[in-house]
Design a protein around this motif. Structure first.
Motif, mmCIF file in Angstrom:
data_model
loop_
_atom_site.group_PDB
_atom_site.id
_atom_site.type_symbol
_atom_site.label_atom_id
_atom_site.label_comp_id
_atom_site.label_asym_id
_atom_site.label_seq_id
_atom_site.Cartn_x
_atom_site.Cartn_y
_atom_site.Cartn_z
ATOM 1 N N ASP A 177 61.995 -16.562 15.111
ATOM 2 C CA ASP A 177 61.188 -16.879 13.932
ATOM 3 C C ASP A 177 60.185 -17.941 14.350
ATOM 4 O OD1 ASP A 177 60.085 -17.552 11.460
ATOM 5 O OD2 ASP A 177 62.010 -17.496 10.435
ATOM 6 N N SER A 178 58.934 -17.764 14.004
ATOM 7 C CA SER A 178 57.901 -18.734 14.352
ATOM 8 C C SER A 178 57.482 -19.566 13.145
ATOM 9 C CB SER A 178 56.686 -18.026 14.952
ATOM 10 O OG SER A 178 56.170 -17.099 14.023
ATOM 11 N N ASN A 179 58.345 -19.652 12.150
ATOM 12 C CA ASN A 179 58.076 -20.423 10.937
ATOM 13 C C ASN A 179 57.767 -21.870 11.307
ATOM 14 O OD1 ASN A 179 58.128 -21.682 8.431
ATOM 15 N ND2 ASN A 179 59.902 -20.533 7.727
ATOM 16 N N THR A 180 56.723 -22.426 10.720
ATOM 17 C CA THR A 180 56.376 -23.822 10.996
ATOM 18 C C THR A 180 56.897 -24.766 9.924
ATOM 19 O OG1 THR A 180 54.228 -23.528 9.936
ATOM 20 C CG2 THR A 180 54.329 -23.231 12.337
ATOM 21 N N THR A 181 57.658 -24.249 8.975
ATOM 22 C CA THR A 181 58.287 -25.095 7.960
ATOM 23 C C THR A 181 59.662 -25.488 8.474
ATOM 24 O OG1 THR A 181 57.135 -23.923 6.202
ATOM 25 C CG2 THR A 181 59.047 -25.253 5.568
ATOM 26 N N MET A 182 59.830 -26.765 8.753
ATOM 27 C CA MET A 182 61.112 -27.237 9.284
ATOM 28 C C MET A 182 62.159 -27.318 8.179
ATOM 29 S SD MET A 182 61.013 -27.589 12.515
ATOM 30 C CE MET A 182 62.471 -28.541 12.825
ATOM 31 N N MET A 183 63.417 -27.269 8.587
ATOM 32 C CA MET A 183 64.524 -27.446 7.657
ATOM 33 C C MET A 183 64.518 -28.886 7.147
ATOM 34 S SD MET A 183 67.496 -25.483 9.747
ATOM 35 C CE MET A 183 66.756 -25.139 11.328
ATOM 36 N N THR A 184 65.066 -29.110 5.988
ATOM 37 C CA THR A 184 65.139 -30.463 5.464
ATOM 38 C C THR A 184 66.030 -31.320 6.357
ATOM 39 O OG1 THR A 184 66.968 -29.855 4.016
ATOM 40 C CG2 THR A 184 64.758 -29.750 3.079
ATOM 41 N N ALA A 185 65.805 -32.623 6.323
ATOM 42 C CA ALA A 185 66.561 -33.562 7.154
ATOM 43 C C ALA A 185 68.060 -33.382 6.936
ATOM 44 C CB ALA A 185 66.163 -34.994 6.826
ATOM 45 N N ASN A 186 68.824 -33.492 8.020
ATOM 46 C CA ASN A 186 70.286 -33.410 8.026
ATOM 47 C C ASN A 186 70.838 -32.022 7.714
ATOM 48 O OD1 ASN A 186 70.525 -36.173 8.691
ATOM 49 N ND2 ASN A 186 70.188 -36.689 6.551
ATOM 50 N N LEU A 215 71.190 -29.554 9.845
ATOM 51 C CA LEU A 215 72.070 -29.176 10.950
ATOM 52 C C LEU A 215 72.763 -30.403 11.536
ATOM 53 C CD1 LEU A 215 69.766 -26.559 12.703
ATOM 54 C CD2 LEU A 215 71.689 -26.140 11.168
ATOM 55 N N SER A 216 73.200 -31.303 10.680
ATOM 56 C CA SER A 216 73.816 -32.547 11.149
ATOM 57 C C SER A 216 75.340 -32.476 11.219
ATOM 58 C CB SER A 216 73.403 -33.710 10.245
ATOM 59 O OG SER A 216 73.852 -33.471 8.923
ATOM 60 N N VAL A 217 75.939 -31.433 10.664
ATOM 61 C CA VAL A 217 77.392 -31.308 10.633
ATOM 62 C C VAL A 217 77.765 -29.894 11.083
ATOM 63 C CG1 VAL A 217 79.440 -31.330 9.159
ATOM 64 C CG2 VAL A 217 77.602 -32.955 8.729
ATOM 65 N N LEU A 218 78.728 -29.802 11.992
ATOM 66 C CA LEU A 218 79.227 -28.503 12.440
ATOM 67 C C LEU A 218 80.433 -28.133 11.595
ATOM 68 C CD1 LEU A 218 79.255 -26.145 14.480
ATOM 69 C CD2 LEU A 218 80.782 -27.548 15.886
ATOM 70 N N LYS A 219 80.334 -26.993 10.913
ATOM 71 C CA LYS A 219 81.439 -26.500 10.100
ATOM 72 C C LYS A 219 81.731 -25.069 10.513
ATOM 73 C CE LYS A 219 80.470 -29.211 5.966
ATOM 74 N NZ LYS A 219 80.213 -29.138 4.516
#
Length: 83
Positions: free
Chosen positions: A33-42, A44-48
């Motif tokens: 995916d070449s989307n330039t809209t980043m995910m919101t902060a945090n 991917l901060s926790v592995l579940k």
């Protein structure tokens, strides 16, 4: 076409940075995916080990988890996930 068998050992990597998202399974890039809209902060901060939203827990064996602070190259991801 790329097939994975859930009972086999699979090596999976997910790469993300602005405009460059990719999923690698067993040495093959299977989604980009070449989307330039980043995910919101945090995001991917926790592995579940679940499907997200606290549903569908993961039942399986995990032998190793690694986090890299920079995006790896396509070549490095191929090498890292090749069985």
């Amino acid at each position: 076409s790329h097939a994975t068998v859930v009972k086999d050992m699979n090596k999976i990597a997910y790469k993300w940075k602005n405009g460059d998202f990719a999923l690698w399974i067993n040495g093959v890039e299977v989604a980009v995916d070449s989307n330039t809209t980043m995910m919101t902060a945090n995001t991917l901060s926790v592995l579940k080990f679940e499907a997200g939203g606290s549903g569908s827990p993961f039942f399986g064996k995990t032998s190793q988890v690694q986090v890299f602070n920079t995006a790896l190259s396509d070549f490095e991801l191929t090498q890292l996930t090749t069985i």
